[in-house]
Each structure stands twice: as structure tokens, then as C-alpha cells.
Design an enzyme around this catalytic site. Sequence first.
Site, PDB file in Angstrom:
ATOM      1  N   CYS A   1      50.272  36.532  40.975  1.00 24.38           N
ATOM      2  CA  CYS A   1      49.836  37.451  39.922  1.00 24.38           C
ATOM      3  C   CYS A   1      50.304  37.008  38.543  1.00 24.38           C
ATOM      4  O   CYS A   1      51.500  36.810  38.332  1.00 24.38           O
ATOM      5  CB  CYS A   1      50.386  38.842  40.241  1.00 24.38           C
ATOM      6  SG  CYS A   1      50.245  40.011  38.897  1.00 24.38           S
TER       7      CYS A   1
ATOM      8  N   TYR B   1      39.389  38.537  33.758  1.00 23.49           N
ATOM      9  CA  TYR B   1      39.099  39.547  34.781  1.00 23.49           C
ATOM     10  C   TYR B   1      37.789  40.268  34.477  1.00 23.49           C
ATOM     11  O   TYR B   1      36.998  40.554  35.388  1.00 23.49           O
ATOM     12  CB  TYR B   1      40.246  40.559  34.876  1.00 23.49           C
ATOM     13  CG  TYR B   1      41.414  40.060  35.682  1.00 23.49           C
ATOM     14  CD1 TYR B   1      41.523  40.351  37.039  1.00 23.49           C
ATOM     15  CD2 TYR B   1      42.415  39.288  35.094  1.00 23.49           C
ATOM     16  CE1 TYR B   1      42.596  39.892  37.790  1.00 23.49           C
ATOM     17  CE2 TYR B   1      43.492  38.820  35.833  1.00 23.49           C
ATOM     18  CZ  TYR B   1      43.577  39.124  37.185  1.00 23.49           C
ATOM     19  OH  TYR B   1      44.631  38.651  37.918  1.00 23.49           O
TER      20      TYR B   1
END
Length: 339
Positions: free
Chosen positions: A50, A181
Amino acid sequence: MGGGGGGNSAYGHRAFKRSRSHFRDRITADGREGWPVEAGRYRLVVSRACPWASRALVVRRLLGLEDALSLAVTDPVQDDRSWRFTLDPDGRDPVLGIRFLSEAYDAREHGHPGGVSVPAIVDVPSGRLVTNDYQQITLDLATEWTALHRPGAPDLYPRSLRTEIDTVMAEVYEDVNNGVYRAGFATGQAEYEAACTGVFRRLEVLADRLAGQRYLVGDTITEADVRLFTTLVRFDAVYHGHFKCNRWKLAENPVLWAYARDLYQTPGFGDTVDFDHVKRHYHQVHTGINPTGIVPLGPDLSGWLTPHHREELGGRPFGDGTAPGPVRAGEEVPVRGRP
């Protein structure tokens, strides 16, 4: 689940939107919110996959907080019960004694909204989540935890440069950190094209800025560099193909590629990156984008270790401080995840 942590990603028929962290308590030197800085009391839970959690990994290492703030690393692939501690013996975190990060969330607030994200800081004595505020955690590590920093720790958020750092970080967040994203989870062509265009427009602005200076703000590494790095280091491995941010590869931009390699080769940056975890997380968790779950063999990672020549621009990586020492025993990235 599987938005890569860092706040909770919501996507569907409408444009991708990253929600604010639900648990935003702060751990401070004076304990004004009920959570005082205290060596050994808290545990930082991360996924090396992440980018938002990776910020905390880098900052913890740069500041030498390994003894003060222990580390739990999750499996890069979640299941429907959240981030798992399956890398540990018996599938339990050895300090918290839990199998899933969600257990610490539930101990704090049962039925909490918003999902389970990393990075997260957990209070070890109570087993309760303290914060999952990925935007604030690293700033507090830099400014509130100073009494526990190592000798020679850099100032990652110098007071005299905070206005400029904040501006740069806001632009990087909107267009790059979160922009990839928005492109990757777009459900319409126009939405995708707008996000992808924004990513590369901002990268070109950053390349112009970095053509004549080694770091983003001032002549030393700051929080702004940490936040840009964690996206750049994932760019060719996952965002170029998986998220369709493919106008060009990072390795095709001479300035940004050199800048990213410079940081990667700086102690505290590359030694926290696990490319195996990165690739497996994105390609196996995001089944809506990659339904086969196949993890690509490439790209070739050897280029990360090639000379970058950025030192010719001057700059002092750690300012008046020093580089962190070797990676703590037990926290090394496995060979499979390194170039």
C-alpha cells in the site's frame, strides 16, 4: 476493500472517491487527545503493498523510530475479513494476538463505518485502534515524536517550509497519489481520460520542477518527497498497466526516473519496498480490474539500482542529520521483493 489502503476507497457507477479516515485521533507529545507519545506503547500496522502505508514505513525508518514504534506487516492479499496476519506464525500478530486488523477496529468501535485500511496505529495494552489517518500519521511522527527520534534524524517537515510543502503535497495527492486510482477505477471513458490526463500533466510539472533541484522543496528530503516516491515506485509495476496510466513509463521520463532512483537508493526508501507484495496485491485483490488474478512477470527491476547522477544537483539528503543505519533484523524485505 482492496483500494490499496489509505482511507477507504469507494468505487462503482460514479467517479472514484476516497473517503476521509474515520479514526482521526492523534498521538501527541502532550497527550492532549488522550494518546501520549510513549515508547513501546503503540504498534504500526502496514501493508508493504500500500502506498499510503509505505509513507509510514519510510518515515519510521528515516526518523529511527523502530525501537519506539513496533511494526506489523500484513499479507498483501486481503480476504473479506480485511488485512490478515498470515505472514506470522499461526496467522496471528505476535504482539496484538489477532488474526485480522479488523479486530483492532472492532475493539475501538463495533460496527464502525468505512472499512479497514492501513496504515493503522494500535494501542497495544488495550488492543484498540488509535488512528488510521494516513495523511496525519507521518506528520505527527515527524513533529510530535521528536523526543524518540534517533540522533541525526532529519527534519522532514521543517517549519519554515511547511506552507510550500503543504501546497506541493496537496497537488501531488490530488493528481498523482489519488489520480492513479481515479484512472484505474474509472467506470466511464471520459472519467478515465480526465484522471489519466491529470496524472501526466502533474508529472510533467513535477519533472520541470525537479530538473534543476534534487528534492521537491528546499535542498533536503521532506515529507513531500516521501509522498511522491511511494506512487512513483509503483508506477511501472502496477499503475502503468493495471491502472491504465500508460501515456509513458516512469523509466521513459529521464528526470523523474532519476529522481525516483535517487530516493530508492537512499537508506529508508528502497529498503522498505517489496515489489512482490505490490504486484500481488494490486493484481490479485482488484478482481474487477483483473478478474483472472494473473500477476505479470515484469517489469525488469534491475534499473532501480543503476546510477542516477542526481547528486550533481547538490542537495543534502538528510540536512544536518545522518542516514539511518541498517534495516532492523526481521524487517528486511525478502529477496523476492527486491531488484
